[in-house]
Design an enzyme around this catalytic site. Structure first.
Site, PDB file in Angstrom:
ATOM      1  N   CYS A   8      20.544  -7.467  18.746  1.00 47.82           N
ATOM      2  CA  CYS A   8      21.921  -7.328  19.198  1.00 47.82           C
ATOM      3  C   CYS A   8      21.996  -7.378  20.726  1.00 47.82           C
ATOM      4  CB  CYS A   8      22.586  -6.022  18.760  1.00 47.82           C
ATOM      5  SG  CYS A   8      22.489  -5.735  17.002  1.00 47.82           S
ATOM      6  N   ARG A  29      20.376 -13.050  21.004  1.00 48.44           N
ATOM      7  CA  ARG A  29      19.858 -11.798  20.466  1.00 48.44           C
ATOM      8  C   ARG A  29      20.400 -11.493  19.065  1.00 48.44           C
ATOM      9  NH1 ARG A  29      17.691  -8.528  24.483  1.00 48.44           N
ATOM     10  NH2 ARG A  29      18.019  -6.705  23.199  1.00 48.44           N
ATOM     11  N   TRP A  86      23.012  -8.636  15.262  1.00 46.44           N
ATOM     12  CA  TRP A  86      22.027  -9.098  14.291  1.00 46.44           C
ATOM     13  C   TRP A  86      21.901  -7.952  13.295  1.00 46.44           C
ATOM     14  CZ3 TRP A  86      17.109  -7.664  12.518  1.00 46.44           C
ATOM     15  CH2 TRP A  86      16.445  -8.649  11.768  1.00 46.44           C
ATOM     16  N   ASN A 133      22.845  -1.044  20.270  1.00 45.71           N
ATOM     17  CA  ASN A 133      21.725  -1.927  19.934  1.00 45.71           C
ATOM     18  C   ASN A 133      20.557  -1.022  19.603  1.00 45.71           C
ATOM     19  OD1 ASN A 133      19.639  -3.819  19.924  1.00 45.71           O
ATOM     20  ND2 ASN A 133      19.538  -3.924  22.164  1.00 45.71           N
ATOM     21  N   GLY A 134      19.925  -1.235  18.435  1.00 42.70           N
ATOM     22  CA  GLY A 134      18.803  -0.384  18.039  1.00 42.70           C
ATOM     23  C   GLY A 134      19.012   0.136  16.635  1.00 42.70           C
ATOM     24  N   GLU A 149       1.113 -21.444  13.162  1.00 38.58           N
ATOM     25  CA  GLU A 149       2.277 -21.664  14.024  1.00 38.58           C
ATOM     26  C   GLU A 149       3.124 -22.836  13.498  1.00 38.58           C
ATOM     27  OE1 GLU A 149       3.912 -20.162  16.057  1.00 38.58           O
ATOM     28  OE2 GLU A 149       4.963 -21.564  17.313  1.00 38.58           O
ATOM     29  N   LYS A 161       7.021 -22.492  12.387  1.00 37.63           N
ATOM     30  CA  LYS A 161       8.094 -23.332  12.946  1.00 37.63           C
ATOM     31  C   LYS A 161       8.883 -23.957  11.807  1.00 37.63           C
ATOM     32  CE  LYS A 161       8.365 -22.284  16.169  1.00 37.63           C
ATOM     33  NZ  LYS A 161       7.484 -21.311  16.699  1.00 37.63           N
ATOM     34  N   GLU A 192      11.044 -21.339   9.767  1.00 36.25           N
ATOM     35  CA  GLU A 192      12.212 -20.706  10.378  1.00 36.25           C
ATOM     36  C   GLU A 192      13.389 -21.651  10.601  1.00 36.25           C
ATOM     37  OE1 GLU A 192      10.143 -20.134  14.788  1.00 36.25           O
ATOM     38  OE2 GLU A 192      11.508 -18.619  14.055  1.00 36.25           O
ATOM     39  N   HIS A 241     -10.573 -21.436  -2.284  1.00 35.15           N
ATOM     40  CA  HIS A 241     -10.670 -20.084  -2.850  1.00 35.15           C
ATOM     41  C   HIS A 241      -9.372 -19.643  -3.515  1.00 35.15           C
ATOM     42  CE1 HIS A 241     -14.660 -19.576  -1.250  1.00 35.15           C
ATOM     43  NE2 HIS A 241     -14.232 -20.073  -0.100  1.00 35.15           N
ATOM     44  N   LYS A 249      16.816 -14.284  18.593  1.00 29.68           N
ATOM     45  CA  LYS A 249      15.786 -14.642  19.557  1.00 29.68           C
ATOM     46  C   LYS A 249      14.909 -13.458  19.921  1.00 29.68           C
ATOM     47  CE  LYS A 249      13.702 -17.356  22.424  1.00 29.68           C
ATOM     48  NZ  LYS A 249      12.679 -18.206  21.781  1.00 29.68           N
TER      49      LYS A 249
HETATM   50  O1  M6R Z   1       9.657 -12.273  22.308  1.00 33.19           O
HETATM   51  P1  M6R Z   1       8.424 -12.192  21.480  1.00 33.19           P
HETATM   52  O2  M6R Z   1       7.404 -13.221  21.840  1.00 33.19           O
HETATM   53  O3  M6R Z   1       7.803 -10.821  21.476  1.00 33.19           O
HETATM   54  O4  M6R Z   1       8.892 -12.517  20.000  1.00 33.19           O
HETATM   55  C1  M6R Z   1       8.029 -12.435  18.923  1.00 33.19           C
HETATM   56  C2  M6R Z   1       8.602 -13.124  17.711  1.00 33.19           C
HETATM   57  O5  M6R Z   1       9.784 -12.517  17.297  1.00 33.19           O
HETATM   58  C3  M6R Z   1       8.876 -14.608  17.954  1.00 33.19           C
HETATM   59  O6  M6R Z   1       7.731 -15.268  18.393  1.00 33.19           O
HETATM   60  C4  M6R Z   1       9.395 -15.287  16.679  1.00 33.19           C
HETATM   61  O7  M6R Z   1       8.389 -15.320  15.719  1.00 33.19           O
HETATM   62  C5  M6R Z   1       9.907 -16.691  16.993  1.00 33.19           C
HETATM   63  N1  M6R Z   1      11.181 -16.900  16.384  1.00 33.19           N
HETATM   64  C6  M6R Z   1       8.999 -17.758  16.512  1.00 33.19           C
HETATM   65  O8  M6R Z   1       9.478 -19.033  16.762  1.00 33.19           O
END
Ligand code: M6R
Length: 604
Positions: A2, A27, A75, A99-100, A480, A484, A487, A503, A599
């Site tokens: 948020c 956010r 969020w 926020n929190g 990774e 990608k 998400e 396995h 984000k």
């Molecule tokens: O800001 P941060 O690097 O600590 O964030 C960690 C993850 O939330 C962030 O990398 C998330 O997995 C991304 N959306 C990946 O693309």
């Protein structure tokens, strides 16, 4: 998660709040809202979905003159993204944004309900405003009521509260979630969850610490610590011009950020790659004294960078390296010994789980280092030492250029330590530096490559899943690539070590199982190739990414013939990013703001 904003002043309150929220939308973007208090009257607006919906709803709302206002972009954590659950939350005569997470909200809510309070939302936040108003009836001043309310909250919060009882004042508190107060030349006060809304508006800013709270009015800004002692105000300055990232002709921020990788990696190298070795001016040599182990901790993409680097630290610097997912480390009662350097990696520097592990490590007396993209973020302010990645503002929720710069820093750091520990010869260091210099070139996106991936993407829109596979550092890269894809396409994908498929997962192999095989020339090529052949023999659809022709593949993306596996790593990184993006575009998804994500994940 948020984002919150607040304003006390006589300029265009609505514009300041909405512009601020626009900067913070990364956010969270489930819903947004604002409340403005003017001459003892509140006006408030809320809208589900992206900020544009709120902007539309407030088109005819144009308050003039002195006002106070608070705003929020959400969020969802407690309760669905509905208008009722959107902030600001209303009491009888007060509004709050938060926020929190209030961990003991249920307990507080039960007690308030018993006393006859009616709740409108399913959120944890709503208890704040009702608890405040309950104390307002008995305490001498609204500020006393605010303090009493705070003393009953457990959890993480950044709170702004406005009340008709004191209509020119905003009460604020911060504990575990970020909050900054900016003061303009005309003595207006602006609150925000990060610098972005303040740049260009306020040149003096106050970064709040956990446990701090206070109030602002046209004439006052008073700050107190968790022992209720008044804190002298220590302002920092912000750059005057807004560095708001624009798409610059690209379709999405993610696309722009993929293309920017070459230049931000060059920036990250600047002054750090030197002829005789790697230099990190920001690191005091004493940081490594008495250190026998590195423990790396992060979430998501940053975790993948951490995992990759553990191969480099052990291989080059011969130092034991372990890697932890922050949300796991928090509760596993880890053995943290003082000969361990605790390294957190984070794009935002605000991720709640990672931040908490940093606090844990500090409490256990470990030396700490953060590798981060946001100066002045919570982690940067807490850690003993910082290496800043220089990726610039990353707007796409799917992290790309931040990962690229994290990997650049981590490769450099492994060599920096190798030199200090004398585990690589001068000649070997020179060869590595030579290879490092090739990174900016290895991540350049050519029209030919992009077009090839764009065309290929149409074959990967269905199926029952993807396996990204690789060995050594190409295993975390496979993780990774799968992250990608997940998400932004919402398709199921897993990253797996190539040698581990037999396995279990190989049982799934059929033409509708897509294998994205990372086959670098310079790292275990023959071994990885045999693993892919095993999948091909079982009819999995194979997309091989390699500089060497591979006749068992259905699709083939040819990479350049490079002489260092890390350069192959960087090139393949770009390919998996582009592949995810092109599939996402074909599926008609919102590439920059995929569903259910935000984000910066500032909740547990
Ligand atoms: O800001 P941060 O690097 O600590 O964030 C960690 C993850 O939330 C962030 O990398 C998330 O997995 C991304 N959306 C990946 O693309």
């Amino acid at each position: 998660m948020c984002g919150i904003v607040g304003y006390v002043g006589k300029h265009k309150v609505k514009d300041i709040l909405l512009d601020g929220l626009q900067e913070l939308e990364y956010r969270g973007y489930d819903s947004a809202g604002i409340a403005v208090l003017q001459k003892e009257d509140f006006s408030f607006y809320k809208a589900v979905g992206k900020l544009e919906n709120l902007i539309e709803k407030t088109a005819d709302f144009n308050p003039e003159g002195f006002a106070i206002g608070i705003g929020h972009t959400r969020w969802a954590t407690h309760g669905k993204p509905t208008e009722l659950n959107a902030h600001p939350h209303l009491g009888e005569s007060s509004f709050v944004v938060h926020n929190g997470i209030i961990e003991n909200y249920q307990e507080i809510k039960n007690a308030l309900v018993k006393e006859g309070k009616h709740f409108l939302s399913q959120t944890d936040t709503e208890v704040i405003v009702h608890l405040f108003e309950k104390h307002l009836k008995n305490e001498a001043t609204p500020f006393d009521a605010f303090k009493k309310m705070l003393s009953q909250l457990k959890g993480a919060y950044a709170i702004l509260l406005a009340t008709k009882s004191l209509p020119d004042t905003i009460f604020f508190a911060k504990n575990g979630s970020p909050m900054i107060i900016g003061v303009t030349e005309e003595n207006e006060k602006i609150f925000a969850s990060s610098d972005a809304p303040l740049i260009g508006n306020a040149n003096h800013v106050l970064y709040l610490n956990d446990g701090e709270y206070g109030y602002v009015s046209p004439d006052e800004l008073r700050l107190f610590d968790n022992e209720n002692k008044e804190v002298p105000l220590q302002f920092s300055t912000l750059p005057a011009s807004k560095l708001s990232a624009q798409k610059e002709g690209f379709r999405f921020f993610m696309e722009k950020e993929i293309y920017e990788q070459s230049s931000v990696i060059s920036d990250t190298f600047l002054g750090r790659i030197q002829d005789e070795g790697i230099a990190f001016e920001e690191l005091d040599p004493s940081l490594f004294e008495g250190i026998n182990e590195i423990k790396l901790c992060a979430c998501g993409t940053s975790y993948h960078a951490a995992l990759t680097s553990s191969y480099l630290f052990e291989r080059y610097a011969k130092i034991r390296s372990s890697v932890e997912i922050a949300s796991e480390l928090r509760y596993k009662e880890p053995l943290l010994t003082k000969d361990t350097l605790f390294v957190v990696i984070s794009q935002s520097g605000e991720t709640a789980d990672t931040l908490e592990t940093l606090k844990m490590a500090k409490k256990a007396g470990l030396k700490t280092l953060v590798i981060c993209n946001v100066d002045n973020s919570s982690m940067v302010r807490l850690a003993d030492a910082t290496i800043l990645t220089r990726a610039g503002i990353e707007k796409g929720v799917a992290s790309t250029k931040a990962f690229a710069t994290q990997m650049s820093v981590l490769w450099m750091l492994s060599l920096f330590l190798a030199k200090a520990r004398e585990t690589l010869s001068t000649e070997e260091i020179q060869q590595q530096i030579q290879a490092l210099r090739g990174v900016p070139n290895s991540v350049k996106v050519t029209d030919e490559l992009h077009e090839k991936i764009r065309r290929l993407s149409k074959r990967y829109l269905h199926g029952h899943g993807f396996f990204f596979i690789g060995r050594d550092v190409f295993y975390p890269l496979a993780l990774e690539g799968a992250l990608k894809l997940k998400e932004i396409t919402y398709l199921h994908a897993e990253g797996y070590p190539s040698g581990e498929m037999k396995h279990g997962p190989i049982a799934m192999a059929d033409p509708d199982l897509f294998t994205i095989a990372l086959l670098p020339k310079n790292m275990l090529y023959e071994k990885a190739k045999s693993n892919v052949e095993e999948l091909s023999a079982r009819d999995s659809t194979i997309c091989a990414i390699s500089p060497l022709e591979f006749d068992k593949a259905d699709d083939f993306i040819k990479t350049a013939d490079r002489d260092h596996y890390m350069l192959e790593f960087f090139e393949m990184m770009v390919i998996v990013q582009l592949l995810a993006m092109e599939i996402s575009i074909r599926l008609g998804n919102d590439v920059d703001m995929p569903r259910n994500l935000a984000k910066s994940v500032t909740v547990e």
